[in-house]
Design a protein around this motif. Structure first.
Motif, PDB file in Angstrom:
ATOM      1  N   UNK A  64       0.833  -1.208   0.000  1.00 47.08           N
ATOM      2  CA  UNK A  64       0.000   0.000   0.000  1.00 47.08           C
ATOM      3  C   UNK A  64       0.868   1.258   0.000  1.00 47.08           C
ATOM      4  N   UNK A  65       2.157   1.094   0.288  1.00 45.20           N
ATOM      5  CA  UNK A  65       3.120   2.198   0.246  1.00 45.20           C
ATOM      6  C   UNK A  65       3.788   2.168  -1.131  1.00 45.20           C
ATOM      7  N   UNK A  66       3.284   3.011  -2.032  1.00 45.71           N
ATOM      8  CA  UNK A  66       3.709   2.957  -3.433  1.00 45.71           C
ATOM      9  C   UNK A  66       5.207   3.136  -3.616  1.00 45.71           C
ATOM     10  N   UNK A  87       3.178 -11.665 -10.353  1.00 42.90           N
ATOM     11  CA  UNK A  87       1.831 -12.056  -9.940  1.00 42.90           C
ATOM     12  C   UNK A  87       1.391 -11.083  -8.837  1.00 42.90           C
ATOM     13  N   UNK A  88       0.509 -10.150  -9.223  1.00 44.36           N
ATOM     14  CA  UNK A  88      -0.010  -9.147  -8.277  1.00 44.36           C
ATOM     15  C   UNK A  88      -1.197  -9.779  -7.575  1.00 44.36           C
ATOM     16  N   UNK A 115      -4.120   0.311  -6.619  1.00 41.41           N
ATOM     17  CA  UNK A 115      -2.984   1.212  -6.871  1.00 41.41           C
ATOM     18  C   UNK A 115      -1.670   0.434  -6.814  1.00 41.41           C
ATOM     19  N   UNK A 116      -1.579  -0.518  -5.905  1.00 40.02           N
ATOM     20  CA  UNK A 116      -0.353  -1.327  -5.807  1.00 40.02           C
ATOM     21  C   UNK A 116      -0.101  -2.090  -7.108  1.00 40.02           C
ATOM     22  N   UNK A 117      -1.164  -2.556  -7.737  1.00 36.28           N
ATOM     23  CA  UNK A 117      -0.996  -3.313  -8.990  1.00 36.28           C
ATOM     24  C   UNK A 117      -0.484  -2.383 -10.094  1.00 36.28           C
ATOM     25  N   UNK A 118      -1.004  -1.153 -10.124  1.00 35.22           N
ATOM     26  CA  UNK A 118      -0.504  -0.167 -11.095  1.00 35.22           C
ATOM     27  C   UNK A 118       0.994   0.072 -10.882  1.00 35.22           C
ATOM     28  N   UNK A 152     -18.434  -2.770  -1.884  1.00 40.12           N
ATOM     29  CA  UNK A 152     -18.292  -1.721  -2.908  1.00 40.12           C
ATOM     30  C   UNK A 152     -16.816  -1.404  -3.166  1.00 40.12           C
ATOM     31  N   UNK A 153     -16.034  -1.283  -2.090  1.00 33.76           N
ATOM     32  CA  UNK A 153     -14.612  -0.947  -2.254  1.00 33.76           C
ATOM     33  C   UNK A 153     -13.859  -2.100  -2.928  1.00 33.76           C
ATOM     34  N   UNK A 154     -14.080  -3.294  -2.438  1.00 34.64           N
ATOM     35  CA  UNK A 154     -13.375  -4.472  -2.953  1.00 34.64           C
ATOM     36  C   UNK A 154     -13.754  -4.737  -4.412  1.00 34.64           C
ATOM     37  N   UNK A 155     -15.063  -4.701  -4.705  1.00 37.42           N
ATOM     38  CA  UNK A 155     -15.522  -4.978  -6.076  1.00 37.42           C
ATOM     39  C   UNK A 155     -14.980  -3.933  -7.046  1.00 37.42           C
ATOM     40  N   UNK A 156     -14.967  -2.646  -6.609  1.00 38.80           N
ATOM     41  CA  UNK A 156     -14.444  -1.590  -7.478  1.00 38.80           C
ATOM     42  C   UNK A 156     -12.953  -1.795  -7.730  1.00 38.80           C
ATOM     43  N   UNK A 157     -12.224  -2.175  -6.691  1.00 35.37           N
ATOM     44  CA  UNK A 157     -10.773  -2.379  -6.867  1.00 35.37           C
ATOM     45  C   UNK A 157     -10.523  -3.541  -7.822  1.00 35.37           C
TER      46      UNK A 157
END
Ligand code: NAP
Length: 247
Positions: A64-66, A87-88, A115-118, A152-157
Motif C-alpha cells: 500500500x506504500x507505493x 503475480x499481483x 494502486x499497488x498493482x498499477x 463496494x470498495x473491494x468490487x471496485x478495486x
C-alpha cells in the motif's frame, strides 16, 4: 525469476510453490521472490519451496506504500538482473454496506488492491521490456465482475484491475509481454475463513462443481498463464469459480 505478492499464505503461497516447483515435478522451476508485509511467515514459505527442491527469497514490503513497492521492485531487479513474471496477488477486504462505508475503508482497499498493482506493473514492465519477455497476472475476483453486496470498495478495486491489465496487454504485447487477470470465486483461505457457515453453504449451492475452491485451483490457472506456452493469451479475465458465475 518471478515476484509473487501476498505469498505468505493462501492463494499467493500456492502460486509461489507452484511456480518454484522444479519443472520435472510439474512446476516452472523459477526462482520466486516472496513478498508480504512481515518476514516471518514468508521465511516459512521459503523453506517449503526449498523442501520441494526449488529456490526462493523473501522481501517484506507493505504494497500500500507505493514508493516502498516501486523501490522494492527496482531492488529485486538489480539483485537478479531480470524479472520474468509478476503475480499481483496481495489483497484485502474491508467489507461494509455502501451507505455506511467510510472513506478510510474505501481508500485502504483501493490502495492495497488496485494502486499497488498499477505501481507493480509499471515497475515490472520496465524490466520485462529490457528482457523482451514478461508474464503479468493480477488476482481479481468474481466480486469485481458481478458486484457483491457489502463489497463496494473491494468490487471496485477488482473491476479496476481488469481495465489496468487490459491496457497493459495492449501497450506491452509487442514487447513479448502478456498481461491477464484471474478472477477466483470462493476459495478457502484466511480471507474467507471467518465468513458464517450459512454464507459458505449458500455459495456452495451456486456452484456447478459442487465444492469450494482451493488455493491450488487458482495456482493452476496462474501457472498456465505465466508459462512460456501461454504467449498468445493476453488481456483476458479468466474466471476460476467452479461455475458460480457464467457470462
Ligand atoms: P489471504 O489469505 O488473506 O492472504 C493475503 C495475502 O496478501 C497475505 O500474504 C498477506 O500477507 C498479503 N497482504 C495483504 N496486505 C498486504 C500489504 N499491504 N502488503 C503486502 N502484502 C499484503 O488472501 P487470499 O484469499 O489468499 O487472496 C489472495 C488474492 O485473491 C487477493 O487479492 C484476494 O482479493 C483474491 N481473491 C480471494 C478469494 C477467496 O475466496 N479467498 C476470492 C477471490 C479473489 P501479510 O498480511 O503478511 O502482509
Amino acid at each position: 525469476m518471478a515476484l509473487v505478492t501476498g505469498a505468505s499464505r493462501g492463494i499467493g503461497r500456492a502460486i509461489a510453490l507452484r511456480l518454484a516447483r522444479p519443472a520435472a515435478a510439474g512446476g516452472q522451476g523459477r526462482h520466486v521472490v516472496l513478498c508480504a508485509r512481515s518476514e516471518g511467515p514468508l521465511k516459512e514459505v521459503e523453506s517449503q519451496v526449498r523442501d520441494q527442491g526449488g529456490s526462493a527469497s523473501v522481501v517484506a514490503i507493505d504494497i500500500a506504500d507505493g514508493a516502498a513497492l516501486a523501490g522494492g521492485i527496482e531492488g529485486i531487479v538489480e539483485r537478479h538482473g531480470r524479472l520474468d513474471v509478476l503475480v499481483a496477488n496481495a489483497g484485502i477486504t474491508r467489507d461494509g454496506l455502501l451507505l455506511r462505508m467510510s472513506d478510510e475503508d474505501w481508500h485502504a482497499v483501493l490502495a492495497t488492491n488496485l494502486t499497488s498493482a498499477f505501481v507493480a506493473v509499471r515497475a515490472a514492465a520496465r524490466a520485462m521490456m529490457r528482457g523482451r519477455f514478461g508474464r503479468i497476472v493480477a488476482l481479481s475476483s468474481t466480486s469485481g465482475l458481478v458486484g457483491n453486496a457489502g463489497q463496494a470498495n473491494y468490487a471496485a478495486s477488482k473491476a479496476g484491475l481488469a481495465g489496468l491489465i487490459k491496457t497493459a496487454a495492449r501497450e506491452l504485447g509487442s514487447k513479448g509481454i502478456t498481461a491477464n487477470v484471474v478472477a477466483p470465486g470462493f476459495v478457502q483461505t484466511d480471507m474467507t475463513e471467518h465468513l458464517p457457515e450459512e454464507v459458505k453453504s449458500r455459495v456452495q449451492g451456486m456452484l456447478s462443481v459442487p465444492r469450494l475452491g482451493t488455493p491450488e485451483d487458482i495456482a493452476a490457472a496462474v501457472a498456465y498463464l505465466t508459462s512460456d506456452e501461454a504467449g498468445y493469451i493476453t488481456g483476458q479475465v479468466v474466471t476460476v469459480d467452479g461455475g458460480m458465475t457464467m457470462s
